[in-house]
Scaffold this motif. Structure first.
Motif, PDB file in Angstrom:
ATOM      1  N   ASP A 135       0.833  -1.200   0.000  1.00  0.00           N
ATOM      2  CA  ASP A 135       0.000   0.000   0.000  1.00  0.00           C
ATOM      3  C   ASP A 135       0.871   1.254   0.000  1.00  0.00           C
ATOM      4  N   PRO A 136       0.910   2.031  -1.084  1.00  0.00           N
ATOM      5  CA  PRO A 136       1.796   3.194  -1.127  1.00  0.00           C
ATOM      6  C   PRO A 136       1.305   4.368  -0.280  1.00  0.00           C
ATOM      7  N   VAL A 137       0.013   4.451  -0.008  1.00  0.00           N
ATOM      8  CA  VAL A 137      -0.492   5.550   0.821  1.00  0.00           C
ATOM      9  C   VAL A 137       0.016   5.393   2.244  1.00  0.00           C
ATOM     10  N   GLU A 138      -0.185   4.217   2.815  1.00  0.00           N
ATOM     11  CA  GLU A 138       0.285   3.957   4.173  1.00  0.00           C
ATOM     12  C   GLU A 138       1.811   4.004   4.251  1.00  0.00           C
ATOM     13  N   ALA A 139       2.474   3.620   3.176  1.00  0.00           N
ATOM     14  CA  ALA A 139       3.943   3.533   3.184  1.00  0.00           C
ATOM     15  C   ALA A 139       4.629   4.883   3.103  1.00  0.00           C
ATOM     16  N   ALA A 140       3.930   5.924   2.648  1.00  0.00           N
ATOM     17  CA  ALA A 140       4.578   7.211   2.366  1.00  0.00           C
ATOM     18  C   ALA A 140       5.489   7.710   3.485  1.00  0.00           C
ATOM     19  N   PRO A 141       5.079   7.672   4.768  1.00  0.00           N
ATOM     20  CA  PRO A 141       5.952   8.199   5.826  1.00  0.00           C
ATOM     21  C   PRO A 141       7.258   7.433   6.008  1.00  0.00           C
ATOM     22  N   LEU A 142       7.335   6.233   5.458  1.00  0.00           N
ATOM     23  CA  LEU A 142       8.552   5.440   5.630  1.00  0.00           C
ATOM     24  C   LEU A 142       9.770   6.122   5.034  1.00  0.00           C
ATOM     25  N   SER A 143       9.563   7.028   4.062  1.00  0.00           N
ATOM     26  CA  SER A 143      10.701   7.670   3.407  1.00  0.00           C
ATOM     27  C   SER A 143      11.423   8.648   4.320  1.00  0.00           C
ATOM     28  N   ASP A 144      10.852   8.955   5.471  1.00  0.00           N
ATOM     29  CA  ASP A 144      11.566   9.723   6.505  1.00  0.00           C
ATOM     30  C   ASP A 144      11.331   9.101   7.872  1.00  0.00           C
ATOM     31  N   VAL A 159      14.102  -0.619   4.606  1.00  0.00           N
ATOM     32  CA  VAL A 159      12.856  -0.236   5.267  1.00  0.00           C
ATOM     33  C   VAL A 159      11.655  -0.736   4.470  1.00  0.00           C
ATOM     34  N   ALA A 160      11.719  -0.569   3.155  1.00  0.00           N
ATOM     35  CA  ALA A 160      10.626  -1.057   2.312  1.00  0.00           C
ATOM     36  C   ALA A 160      10.475  -2.578   2.439  1.00  0.00           C
ATOM     37  N   ASP A 161      11.591  -3.291   2.549  1.00  0.00           N
ATOM     38  CA  ASP A 161      11.533  -4.743   2.729  1.00  0.00           C
ATOM     39  C   ASP A 161      10.861  -5.104   4.054  1.00  0.00           C
ATOM     40  N   LEU A 162      11.197  -4.385   5.122  1.00  0.00           N
ATOM     41  CA  LEU A 162      10.574  -4.638   6.422  1.00  0.00           C
ATOM     42  C   LEU A 162       9.071  -4.404   6.354  1.00  0.00           C
ATOM     43  N   TYR A 163       8.674  -3.361   5.638  1.00  0.00           N
ATOM     44  CA  TYR A 163       7.252  -3.037   5.510  1.00  0.00           C
ATOM     45  C   TYR A 163       6.520  -4.119   4.722  1.00  0.00           C
ATOM     46  N   ARG A 164       7.087  -4.524   3.608  1.00  0.00           N
ATOM     47  CA  ARG A 164       6.436  -5.546   2.788  1.00  0.00           C
ATOM     48  C   ARG A 164       6.341  -6.877   3.525  1.00  0.00           C
ATOM     49  N   ALA A 165       7.291  -7.129   4.424  1.00  0.00           N
ATOM     50  CA  ALA A 165       7.278  -8.367   5.201  1.00  0.00           C
ATOM     51  C   ALA A 165       6.310  -8.310   6.385  1.00  0.00           C
ATOM     52  N   GLY A 166       5.701  -7.152   6.602  1.00  0.00           N
ATOM     53  CA  GLY A 166       4.752  -7.009   7.707  1.00  0.00           C
ATOM     54  C   GLY A 166       5.399  -6.832   9.060  1.00  0.00           C
ATOM     55  N   LEU A 167       6.696  -6.502   9.092  1.00  0.00           N
ATOM     56  CA  LEU A 167       7.414  -6.361  10.362  1.00  0.00           C
ATOM     57  C   LEU A 167       7.298  -4.956  10.944  1.00  0.00           C
ATOM     58  N   ILE A 168       6.971  -3.976  10.124  1.00  0.00           N
ATOM     59  CA  ILE A 168       6.725  -2.622  10.606  1.00  0.00           C
ATOM     60  C   ILE A 168       5.464  -2.090   9.927  1.00  0.00           C
ATOM     61  N   LYS A 169       4.764  -1.208  10.642  1.00  0.00           N
ATOM     62  CA  LYS A 169       3.520  -0.653  10.109  1.00  0.00           C
ATOM     63  C   LYS A 169       3.337   0.746  10.675  1.00  0.00           C
ATOM     64  N   PRO A 170       3.455   1.771   9.835  1.00  0.00           N
ATOM     65  CA  PRO A 170       3.243   3.123  10.334  1.00  0.00           C
ATOM     66  C   PRO A 170       1.781   3.364  10.667  1.00  0.00           C
ATOM     67  N   GLU A 171       1.552   4.141  11.705  1.00  0.00           N
ATOM     68  CA  GLU A 171       0.189   4.550  12.059  1.00  0.00           C
ATOM     69  C   GLU A 171      -0.111   5.852  11.331  1.00  0.00           C
ATOM     70  N   VAL A 172      -1.095   5.839  10.453  1.00  0.00           N
ATOM     71  CA  VAL A 172      -1.358   7.014   9.628  1.00  0.00           C
ATOM     72  C   VAL A 172      -2.806   7.473   9.759  1.00  0.00           C
ATOM     73  N   THR A 173      -2.986   8.775   9.643  1.00  0.00           N
ATOM     74  CA  THR A 173      -4.296   9.398   9.501  1.00  0.00           C
ATOM     75  C   THR A 173      -4.321  10.038   8.125  1.00  0.00           C
TER      76      THR A 173
END
Length: 349
Positions: free
Chosen positions: A147-156, A306-320
Motif C-alpha cells: 500500500d503506497p499511501v500507508e507507506a509514504a511516511p517510511l521515506s523519513d 525499510v521497504a523490505d521490512l514493511y512488505r514483510a509485515g514487520l513494521i507498520k506506520p500509524e497514519v491518519t
C-alpha cells in the motif's frame, strides 16, 4: 494541479493551483499516492527565518512534502527500466550525485551541499504535497504491491530511525541487551517496531503521552513514565547496568540528560530529534567509552531495507489520511498536537 505551498517565513502554508510539472532528463513524474506531514515542515514555516543556518537552501516559494510515495506517470528522457503505474517510495534528499557521500547513496551528507540550491524534495525543491511530483529516477525505491499511501511516511519516519538503529547494531549484538526509545511520535513508534524486528534487545520506551506509551507497549516495549525518578526506573529495568543504545527522538535538554544518566559503559546515545537541546559532558560522569552522537535521515540503501521490512509485515506506520482539499488541516492538526503517528495527504484517494 493542487499543491500545498510554503510561501514565506513565519507563515502558514497555502493550498494553491499550480502547473503540473514535467520531468526532465533522468527524472520521472509520479502521481502522488501519499505525502506525509512532518514536524520538520512545521519548523520550516513556523520557526525558521531568513537568518536560520540552512535558510539559503529552503527559500520560498515551493511545494512542501519530503515523505512521498506514488505511481509512475511519465518518464523523462534517458530513463529506462521503469514502468508506468508501478508504485515507489521517493528518497527525499538530493545531493550533487557525484561526491563520495552521494556515490554511497547518502545524499544527506553530500560533500558539495554548499553548492546545491536546495536540500531535497519538499526542502527547497517542490515536494510531494501535491497531485504530482517530479523526482530523479535514482531516488525511487520499489514498493511492489504494498500500500503506497500507508507507506509514504517510511521515506523519513521509517528511514531516519532505521539508519540510527543500523549504526548502533554493535551495541545491540548478543544477549541481555537493552535499547531505550525516547519520544513516541511517528519515528519513535517505528523505532520500537524495528528494534523488536532486528534485535533481541529488551526495548524500553518513554513519552509524556499515555496513549503513545500504550501503543509502544502493544508493540512489545516496556514503558516508563516521565518524572523525577525516570532515569532510576529505567536503570532498574536493566539491573543497574544501564542501556546499551539510546535513541532520543526529541532532542531537548531534559531528554538528552536522561539519556546520559541511563546509558551503559560502552553504550551509544543517538540524538535524532532536532530540538537543539544543549547539555554538558565531563570525563568523570560520562560512562567509559559511551558515545554521544547524532544522525540525519539515511541512505537510499537503508530505504530499500525499510521497504523490505514493511512488505514483510514487520513494521507498520500509524497514519491518519487526509484528502487533498483537507491538506492544510493535516498541518494544523500536526501543529495542535492532534496527530497520533503520521498525517498523510492522499491526493487521489
Amino acid at each position: 494541479m493542487k499543491a500545498v505551498r510554503f510561501t514565506n517565513w513565519k507563515s502558514f502554508p497555502e493550498l494553491k493551483d499550480i502547473e503540473r510539472p514535467v520531468p526532465g532528463p533522468g527524472e520521472v513524474l509520479l502521481k502522488v499516492a501519499g505525502a506525509g506531514a512532518c514536524h520538520s515542515d512545521v519548523a520550516i514555516f513556523q520557526d525558521y527565518d531568513a537568518d536560520f543556518p540552512v535558510a539559503p537552501f529552503l527559500k520560498p516559494e515551493y511545494t512542501l512534502g519530503h515523505e512521498n510515495s506514488g505511481w509512475i506517470e511519465e518518464l523523462g528522457d534517458g530513463v529506462t527500466g521503469l514502468k508506468k503505474g508501478d508504485a515507489y517510495l521517493v528518497y527525499g534528499p538530493i545531493g550533487c550525485g557525484h561526491c563520495r557521500a552521494c556515490s554511497r547513496g547518502q545524499d544527506t551528507y553530500c560533500d558539495n551541499v554548499a553548492e546545491m540550491p536546495y536540500m531535497g524534495m519538499g526542502l527547497g525543491r517542490d515536494g510531494g504535497m501535491a497531485e504530482y511530483i517530479v523526482a530523479p529516477a535514482r531516488n525511487l525505491v520499489p514498493l511492489g504491491d504494498a500500500d503506497p499511501v500507508e507507506a509514504a511516511p517510511l521515506s523519513d519516519a521509517g528511514l531516519t530511525p532505521y539508519h540510527a538503529i543500523k549504526l548502533s547494531m554493535r551495541q545491540l549484538e548478543g544477549g541481555g541487551k537493552f535499547a531505550l526509545v525516547i519520544g513516541l511520535g511517528g519515528l519513535g513508534q517505528l523505532a520500537v517496531q524495528m528494534l523488536k524486528a532486528l534485535t533481541g534487545a529488551t526495548v524500553i520506551a518513554t513519552d509524556m503521552k499515555s496513549d503513545a506509551m500504550a501503543t509502544a507497549a502493544k508493540n512489545g516495549a516496556i514503558t516508563v513514565e516521565g518524572g523525577e525518578d525516570q532515569a532510576e526506573r529505567i536503570r532498574e529495568i536493566t539491573g543497574g547496568r544501564g542501556v546499551d543504545a539510546v535513541f532520543d527522538f526529541v532532542g531537548v535538554k531534559p531528554t538528552v540528560e536522561v539519556s546520559q544518566k541511563v546509558v551503559a559503559r560502552r553504550g551509544r546515545i543517538t540524538v535524532v530529534g532536532i530540538a537543539g537541546g544543549q547539555v554538558s559532558w565531563d570525563f568523570y560522569t560520562n560512562p567509559y567509552e559511551a558515545e554521544l552522537t547524532n544522525t540525519y535521515w539515511g541512505t537510499i540503501e537503508d530505504l530499500y531495507d525499510v521497504a523490505d521490512l514493511y512488505r514483510a509485515g514487520l513494521i507498520k506506520p500509524e497514519v491518519t489520511v487526509y484528502p487533498m482539499d483537507k491538506a492544510l488541516d493535516a498541518y494544523q492538526d500536526l501543529v495542535d498536537g492532534k496527530i497520533s503517528g503520521r498525517a498523510v495527504v492522499a491526493p487521489h484517494s
